[in-house]
Design a protein around this motif. Structure first.
Motif, mmCIF file in Angstrom:
data_model
loop_
_atom_site.group_PDB
_atom_site.id
_atom_site.type_symbol
_atom_site.label_atom_id
_atom_site.label_comp_id
_atom_site.label_asym_id
_atom_site.label_seq_id
_atom_site.Cartn_x
_atom_site.Cartn_y
_atom_site.Cartn_z
ATOM 1 N N GLY A 136 0.807 -1.202 0.000
ATOM 2 C CA GLY A 136 0.000 0.000 0.000
ATOM 3 C C GLY A 136 0.848 1.261 0.000
ATOM 4 N N ASP A 137 0.226 2.381 -0.289
ATOM 5 C CA ASP A 137 0.916 3.664 -0.259
ATOM 6 C C ASP A 137 1.437 3.933 1.150
ATOM 7 N N ALA A 138 2.716 4.336 1.232
ATOM 8 C CA ALA A 138 3.352 4.673 2.513
ATOM 9 C C ALA A 138 3.235 3.557 3.550
ATOM 10 N N GLU A 139 3.253 2.308 3.081
ATOM 11 C CA GLU A 139 3.187 1.178 4.012
ATOM 12 C C GLU A 139 4.475 1.067 4.835
ATOM 13 N N PHE A 140 5.574 1.599 4.295
ATOM 14 C CA PHE A 140 6.867 1.565 4.985
ATOM 15 C C PHE A 140 7.333 2.989 5.278
ATOM 16 N N ASP A 141 8.156 3.101 6.298
ATOM 17 C CA ASP A 141 8.766 4.396 6.606
ATOM 18 C C ASP A 141 9.989 4.645 5.728
ATOM 19 N N LEU A 142 10.714 3.570 5.430
ATOM 20 C CA LEU A 142 12.002 3.706 4.753
ATOM 21 C C LEU A 142 12.204 2.547 3.781
ATOM 22 N N ALA A 143 12.562 2.866 2.545
ATOM 23 C CA ALA A 143 12.911 1.851 1.542
ATOM 24 C C ALA A 143 14.382 2.022 1.175
ATOM 25 N N LEU A 144 15.130 0.926 1.207
ATOM 26 C CA LEU A 144 16.555 0.923 0.892
ATOM 27 C C LEU A 144 16.802 0.107 -0.371
ATOM 28 N N CYS A 145 17.729 0.571 -1.192
ATOM 29 C CA CYS A 145 18.114 -0.196 -2.384
ATOM 30 C C CYS A 145 19.634 -0.174 -2.494
ATOM 31 N N SER A 146 20.242 -1.328 -2.277
ATOM 32 C CA SER A 146 21.704 -1.458 -2.259
ATOM 33 C C SER A 146 22.223 -2.174 -3.497
ATOM 34 N N HIS A 147 23.129 -1.492 -4.235
ATOM 35 C CA HIS A 147 23.868 -2.126 -5.318
ATOM 36 C C HIS A 147 22.970 -2.817 -6.339
ATOM 37 N N PHE A 148 21.957 -2.093 -6.770
ATOM 38 C CA PHE A 148 21.073 -2.580 -7.829
ATOM 39 C C PHE A 148 20.781 -1.438 -8.795
ATOM 40 N N LEU A 149 19.933 -0.492 -8.396
ATOM 41 C CA LEU A 149 19.678 0.671 -9.232
ATOM 42 C C LEU A 149 20.963 1.491 -9.385
ATOM 43 N N PHE A 150 21.200 1.987 -10.589
ATOM 44 C CA PHE A 150 22.365 2.760 -11.005
ATOM 45 C C PHE A 150 23.605 1.891 -11.160
ATOM 46 N N LEU A 151 23.837 0.934 -10.247
ATOM 47 C CA LEU A 151 25.007 0.061 -10.416
ATOM 48 C C LEU A 151 24.899 -0.713 -11.730
ATOM 49 N N TYR A 152 23.709 -1.220 -12.031
ATOM 50 C CA TYR A 152 23.495 -1.991 -13.262
ATOM 51 C C TYR A 152 22.927 -1.088 -14.360
ATOM 52 N N THR A 153 23.628 -0.003 -14.626
ATOM 53 C CA THR A 153 23.204 0.953 -15.651
ATOM 54 C C THR A 153 23.122 0.299 -17.022
ATOM 55 N N PHE A 178 21.896 3.434 -2.908
ATOM 56 C CA PHE A 178 23.360 3.468 -2.901
ATOM 57 C C PHE A 178 23.882 2.274 -3.689
ATOM 58 N N PRO A 179 24.947 2.431 -4.500
ATOM 59 C CA PRO A 179 25.672 3.657 -4.813
ATOM 60 C C PRO A 179 25.063 4.353 -6.029
ATOM 61 N N LEU A 180 25.699 5.437 -6.446
ATOM 62 C CA LEU A 180 25.252 6.169 -7.636
ATOM 63 C C LEU A 180 26.240 5.993 -8.782
ATOM 64 N N LEU A 181 27.087 4.975 -8.657
ATOM 65 C CA LEU A 181 28.069 4.629 -9.685
ATOM 66 C C LEU A 181 27.645 3.351 -10.399
ATOM 67 N N ASP A 182 28.158 3.163 -11.620
ATOM 68 C CA ASP A 182 27.917 1.911 -12.321
ATOM 69 C C ASP A 182 28.990 0.894 -11.928
ATOM 70 N N LEU A 183 28.961 -0.266 -12.540
ATOM 71 C CA LEU A 183 29.903 -1.327 -12.175
ATOM 72 C C LEU A 183 31.358 -0.939 -12.411
ATOM 73 N N GLY A 184 31.579 -0.051 -13.381
ATOM 74 C CA GLY A 184 32.936 0.395 -13.685
ATOM 75 C C GLY A 184 33.418 1.537 -12.825
ATOM 76 N N ALA A 185 32.668 1.855 -11.743
ATOM 77 C CA ALA A 185 33.001 2.946 -10.815
ATOM 78 C C ALA A 185 32.904 4.312 -11.479
ATOM 79 N N ASN A 186 32.039 4.422 -12.498
ATOM 80 C CA ASN A 186 31.773 5.702 -13.148
ATOM 81 C C ASN A 186 30.408 6.209 -12.708
ATOM 82 N N PRO A 187 30.218 7.528 -12.594
ATOM 83 C CA PRO A 187 28.898 8.056 -12.255
ATOM 84 C C PRO A 187 27.861 7.586 -13.278
ATOM 85 N N SER A 188 26.750 7.036 -12.803
ATOM 86 C CA SER A 188 25.720 6.574 -13.730
ATOM 87 C C SER A 188 25.084 7.771 -14.438
ATOM 88 N N PRO A 189 24.992 7.733 -15.764
ATOM 89 C CA PRO A 189 24.359 8.838 -16.484
ATOM 90 C C PRO A 189 22.880 8.967 -16.182
#
Length: 225
Positions: A136-153, A178-189
């Protein structure tokens, strides 16, 4: 050569890494937390042992613990080879060597595997995938995403990133990625372009420094409130 993977792989981070990557406070640990794409991380297991509850979602949870172990065993040599070949892309301060990193990762993943079957039965591990979650909407207080979004650009489209982030923001009052880099340690575009779209939709975001850096230059998380 640059660090590359053709697909998302099981490579679990530790509880202590989660604390630093997401700049989590003791107060944060009492919130309703959703972990997106947690894979075989030990954060859920340690939180449960400490009397806290996290809901972790990942498509790999449709497998048994034995099948996930097979995936980990198949992935481990490739990850270690890539880390050895690309040591200059990483900061070896807190983690002093490739072999020590291997020990940290396997310890975390073994903790996860011991907790997985009982945790799945309790509903703490759910075989679900972004960008569509049955909460549901706002069912959680905090959502975490580790080494998935942006890493796999290279593997995930910009559209997928936007949809996934908006879905996380729908089900949680606050999102940390987190993080905001891709697998090659470059900032994800995708970071700037996705943030522009998020801002145009009326959402507040900020780039916040965190007390963690393993990929060189990777010490910033994206926070949405």
């Amino acid at each position: 050569m640059a660090f590359t993977l053709s697909e998302v792989v099981p490579w679990g981070r530790s509880y202590n890494e989660y604390m630093s990557m997401f700049n989590l406070s003791e107060d944060d640990l009492s919130l309703r937390i959703l972990g997106c794409g947690d894979g075989p991380a030990s954060f859920n297991a340690v939180m449960y042992r400490n009397g806290k509850t996290v809901i972790s979602v990942d498509p790999i949870y449709e497998l048994s613990s034995g099948q996930i172990r097979e995936r980990i065993d198949a992935t481990y040599p490739t990850m270690m080879e890539q880390l050895q070949a690309n040591q200059a892309d990483f900061v070896w301060h807190t983690i002093p060597s490739v072999s020590e990193l291997g020990n940290i990762r396997m310890t975390a993943m073994n903790e996860f595997l011991l907790d997985f079957e009982p945790g799945k039965a309790q509903g703490r591990y759910r075989a679900l995938s972004l960008p569509s979650l049955p909460f549901g909407d706002a069912e959680f207080d905090l959502a975490l995403c580790s080494h998935f979004l942006f890493l796999y650009t290279e593997q995930l489209s910009e559209e997928f990133h936007l949809e996934a982030i908006l879905e996380m923001r729908r089900v949680a009052k606050e999102v940390r990625i987190f993080p905001l880099l891709d697998l090659g340690a470059n900032p994800s575009p995708y970071v700037d372009r996705v943030c522009e779209q998020i801002q145009a939709l009326g959402y507040y975001y900020e780039m916040q420094p965190v007390p963690y850096e393993f990929q060189r230059g990777g010490n910033t998380m994206l926070l949405l409130r």
